[in-house]
Write a protein that holds these residues in place. Structure first.
Motif, PDB file in Angstrom:
ATOM      1  N   GLY A  42      15.654   3.401  -1.500  1.00 30.83           N
ATOM      2  CA  GLY A  42      15.948   2.615  -2.679  1.00 30.83           C
ATOM      3  C   GLY A  42      15.210   1.295  -2.751  1.00 30.83           C
ATOM      4  O   GLY A  42      15.505   0.470  -3.621  1.00 30.83           O
ATOM      5  N   ARG A  43      14.249   1.064  -1.868  1.00 25.15           N
ATOM      6  CA  ARG A  43      13.494  -0.191  -1.862  1.00 25.15           C
ATOM      7  C   ARG A  43      12.009   0.100  -2.096  1.00 25.15           C
ATOM      8  O   ARG A  43      11.479   1.118  -1.638  1.00 25.15           O
ATOM      9  CB  ARG A  43      13.667  -0.919  -0.529  1.00 25.15           C
ATOM     10  CG  ARG A  43      15.119  -1.165  -0.147  1.00 25.15           C
ATOM     11  CD  ARG A  43      15.208  -1.798   1.235  1.00 25.15           C
ATOM     12  NE  ARG A  43      14.710  -3.171   1.205  1.00 25.15           N
ATOM     13  CZ  ARG A  43      14.243  -3.823   2.265  1.00 25.15           C
ATOM     14  NH1 ARG A  43      14.178  -3.207   3.442  1.00 25.15           N
ATOM     15  NH2 ARG A  43      13.830  -5.057   2.166  1.00 25.15           N
ATOM     16  N   GLU A  80       7.907   7.635  -0.240  1.00 25.82           N
ATOM     17  CA  GLU A  80       7.002   7.822  -1.374  1.00 25.82           C
ATOM     18  C   GLU A  80       6.011   6.662  -1.362  1.00 25.82           C
ATOM     19  O   GLU A  80       6.397   5.491  -1.435  1.00 25.82           O
ATOM     20  CB  GLU A  80       7.782   7.819  -2.686  1.00 25.82           C
ATOM     21  CG  GLU A  80       6.936   8.134  -3.907  1.00 25.82           C
ATOM     22  CD  GLU A  80       6.666   9.623  -4.072  1.00 25.82           C
ATOM     23  OE1 GLU A  80       5.712   9.976  -4.774  1.00 25.82           O
ATOM     24  OE2 GLU A  80       7.427  10.416  -3.478  1.00 25.82           O
ATOM     25  N   ILE A  81       4.722   6.981  -1.225  1.00 25.99           N
ATOM     26  CA  ILE A  81       3.670   5.983  -1.258  1.00 25.99           C
ATOM     27  C   ILE A  81       3.073   5.974  -2.660  1.00 25.99           C
ATOM     28  O   ILE A  81       2.600   7.000  -3.152  1.00 25.99           O
ATOM     29  CB  ILE A  81       2.579   6.261  -0.212  1.00 25.99           C
ATOM     30  CG1 ILE A  81       3.185   6.307   1.201  1.00 25.99           C
ATOM     31  CG2 ILE A  81       1.480   5.216  -0.300  1.00 25.99           C
ATOM     32  CD1 ILE A  81       3.790   5.012   1.671  1.00 25.99           C
ATOM     33  N   VAL A  82       3.118   4.822  -3.297  1.00 30.07           N
ATOM     34  CA  VAL A  82       2.648   4.686  -4.677  1.00 30.07           C
ATOM     35  C   VAL A  82       1.397   3.819  -4.692  1.00 30.07           C
ATOM     36  O   VAL A  82       1.403   2.699  -4.162  1.00 30.07           O
ATOM     37  CB  VAL A  82       3.737   4.062  -5.576  1.00 30.07           C
ATOM     38  CG1 VAL A  82       3.224   3.899  -7.006  1.00 30.07           C
ATOM     39  CG2 VAL A  82       4.995   4.914  -5.550  1.00 30.07           C
ATOM     40  N   GLY A  83       0.319   4.331  -5.277  1.00 28.24           N
ATOM     41  CA  GLY A  83      -0.912   3.572  -5.436  1.00 28.24           C
ATOM     42  C   GLY A  83      -1.053   3.102  -6.866  1.00 28.24           C
ATOM     43  O   GLY A  83      -1.145   3.922  -7.779  1.00 28.24           O
TER      44      GLY A  83
END
Length: 526
Positions: free
Chosen positions: A434-435, A420-423
């Motif tokens: 989990g990291r 999951e890439i979060v901006g």
């Protein structure tokens, strides 16, 4: 050896140096110019430009945790400022001083060019004569056309870019790849060859010739043409990445560099900032030294002629003889950078305003201090002209990812792995297992994760469309390939069995070559 000047500078250095800088006084040791004839130059040195540059250097060095920096600023009349910033040894918190030697790397190349112009003036050298007629033993194959001295001086010979003339395999011959004079391709071997040519024509090694022809006439008494154990004892500690087999992250761990011996004309000169000031003063005076001309007026024009476009230095740069020719705010500039295993340098010479600045850092971390040298020239010029001082350059933050939201989303691999890439604003996070780990920019324009689980490979995002300008739909990390729900291309790939034997990690002890990793990904070898 140069990186592209228009490339965003990778402001990175060691966590140990960062801690030392944060916890200690920001050391500035200055060797002041006291000669009475300095006149206007001394007035500039005492002005607001000095304060503005010091403030910028401090922020710049803290941002990249640079251990130490040497600085030389000159006018046509003489030195304006000679200073040392930061640390000679970050473990012992030993302050740098202006009497220590720094390796200037490829800033040595203009010294070589000036010596060859001297030999030409003496009737000993023809720049248009084929180099193999002087040095018939050279291991080069010139299938696209004979190579002459002009071609080597301008990096337009079509030859490849090894550092040494002689390869490990004595039967190997370097192959030319283009017609001389048609393409700029930086070639350190070309200047190593020119060093051999100087030795032949001058009857002594180039390292001795440069002392008699350049150092002594300019009164450069501390400078050396070779770095070895003796030179190292006169130098500060210098630093390289602790993990040399992968990309270097912001505030990564540093290690002291090892012993090296180098006497190659491509870049082996070591100098104090005071001696570099004497050299720069000769350049801003267009070949005139304290005891007369180093080269004739006509020869200096040859040195500073833009012979071939050299966008590796900047979009507007060309290359002269051993130095780049460019403009800055309309003024004609000579400029160059230098990099060795553990030093980075930059010089900017404004031929119109008559100011020049040299800066050098005792670490090799992917950047060169061009912003410092260029800002120094702009400050000196503005103060001389009575204009408002220019704003300092923006300091690049590797943790800022512009348009971070474009990369956000869920990505899955064929093996069932998910990322999951979060901006978040201008920050980008990699969430997996989990990291949650920050993604940072690199000098190459790529991205990386400063974590032992991920730092062996870059993070590569892919966009849809043949022009690669569409939405971000995939990412890769090493051999792992991930696609988002927006991805519409093939998701399974086949590989020849023989490719498996080619994958793996290939180490090379040469610090200029380093480590290569080969992986299979998306139907190809990378």
């Amino acid at each position: 050896m140069p990186n592209a000047i228009d490339r965003r500078t990778f402001l990175a250095a060691g966590a140990k140096a960062a801690a030392a800088c944060a916890a200690s006084t920001f050391f500035v040791r200055e060797l002041r110019a006291v000669a009475p004839e300095l006149g206007a130059a001394q007035a500039v040195a005492s002005g607001a430009a000095q304060t503005a540059l010091d403030a910028f250097v401090e922020r710049y060095m803290r941002a990249m945790a640079a251990p130490g920096m040497m600085l030389a600023m000159v006018s046509k009349q003489g030195p304006v400022r000679i200073a040392a910033y930061g640390f000679a040894d970050i473990d012992r918190k030993e302050a740098l001083n202006t009497q220590q030697l720094f390796q200037i790397g490829s800033c040595s190349k203009s010294f070589v060019a000036l010596m060859l112009l001297q030999l030409k003036e003496e009737g000993k050298l023809d720049f248009q004569r084929e180099i193999k007629s002087y040095l018939p033993w050279l291991p080069i194959q010139t299938s696209f056309g004979a190579v002459n001295v002009h071609d080597l001086l301008t990096h337009s010979s079509g030859l490849p870019n090894p550092l040494r003339i002689f390869p490990a395999d004595p039967s190997f011959v370097y192959q030319q790849t283009s017609k001389p004079g048609t393409h700029f391709y930086y070639c350190n071997m070309g200047f190593a060859i020119l060093g051999e040519l100087i030795g032949l024509l001058d009857g002594r090694p180039w390292t001795e010739s440069v002392v008699k022809r350049i150092f002594e006439p300019l009164g450069m008494t501390a400078i050396r043409a070779v770095y070895d154990s003796t030179t190292r004892a006169l130098s500060p500690e210098s630093y390289v990445p602790f993990a040399g087999d992968r990309d270097f992250p912001v505030h990564g761990r540093l290690a002291a560099s090892g012993q090296s011996i180098f006497d190659d004309a491509a870049g082996s000169i070591c100098s104090t900032p005071g001696d570099m000031a004497k050299y720069l003063q000769m350049l801003v005076n267009q070949g005139v030294g304290p005891n007369g001309r180093i080269v004739s007026e006509a020869s200096f024009r040859e040195l500073a002629t833009p012979y071939i476009k050299a966008e590796e230095f900047s979009p507007t740069a060309s290359y002269g003889y051993g130095i780049a020719v460019d403009t800055l705010d309309g003024d004609k500039m000579l400029r160059h950078t230098g990099g060795t295993n553990s030093y980075m340098s930059a010089e900017q010479i404004d031929l119109d305003s008559g100011f020049a600045v040299f800066a050098s850092i005792n670490a090799q971390l992917g950047y060169r201090p061009n912003p410092v040298a260029e800002y120094g020239v702009r400050l000196l010029r503005a103060e001389q002209q009575g204009k408002p001082l220019p704003a300092p350059p923006e300091i690049f933050d590797p943790m800022i990812i512009k348009d971070a939201s474009e990369y956000a989303g869920s990505y899955s691999s064929a093996r069932g792995k998910r990322v999951e890439i979060v901006g978040e604003g201008e920050r980008l996070l990699w969430n997996a297992g989990g990291r949650s780990l920050p993604i940072q920019m690199m000098a190459s324009g790529g991205m990386m994760i400063a974590d032992p689980e991920y730092d062996r490979f870059t993070v590569i995002f892919g966009r849809e469309g043949k022009d690669g300008k569409g939405a971000v739909v995939e990412l890769a990390h090493g051999a792992e390939w991930y696609a988002s729900q927006r991805y519409s291309g093939p998701k399974t790939f086949t590989y020849p069995d023989a490719w498996k034997a080619l994958t793996g990690t290939y180490h090379n002890d040469d610090p200029w070559v380093g480590t290569t990793r080969i992986v299979m990904r998306k139907g190809k070898l990378w």
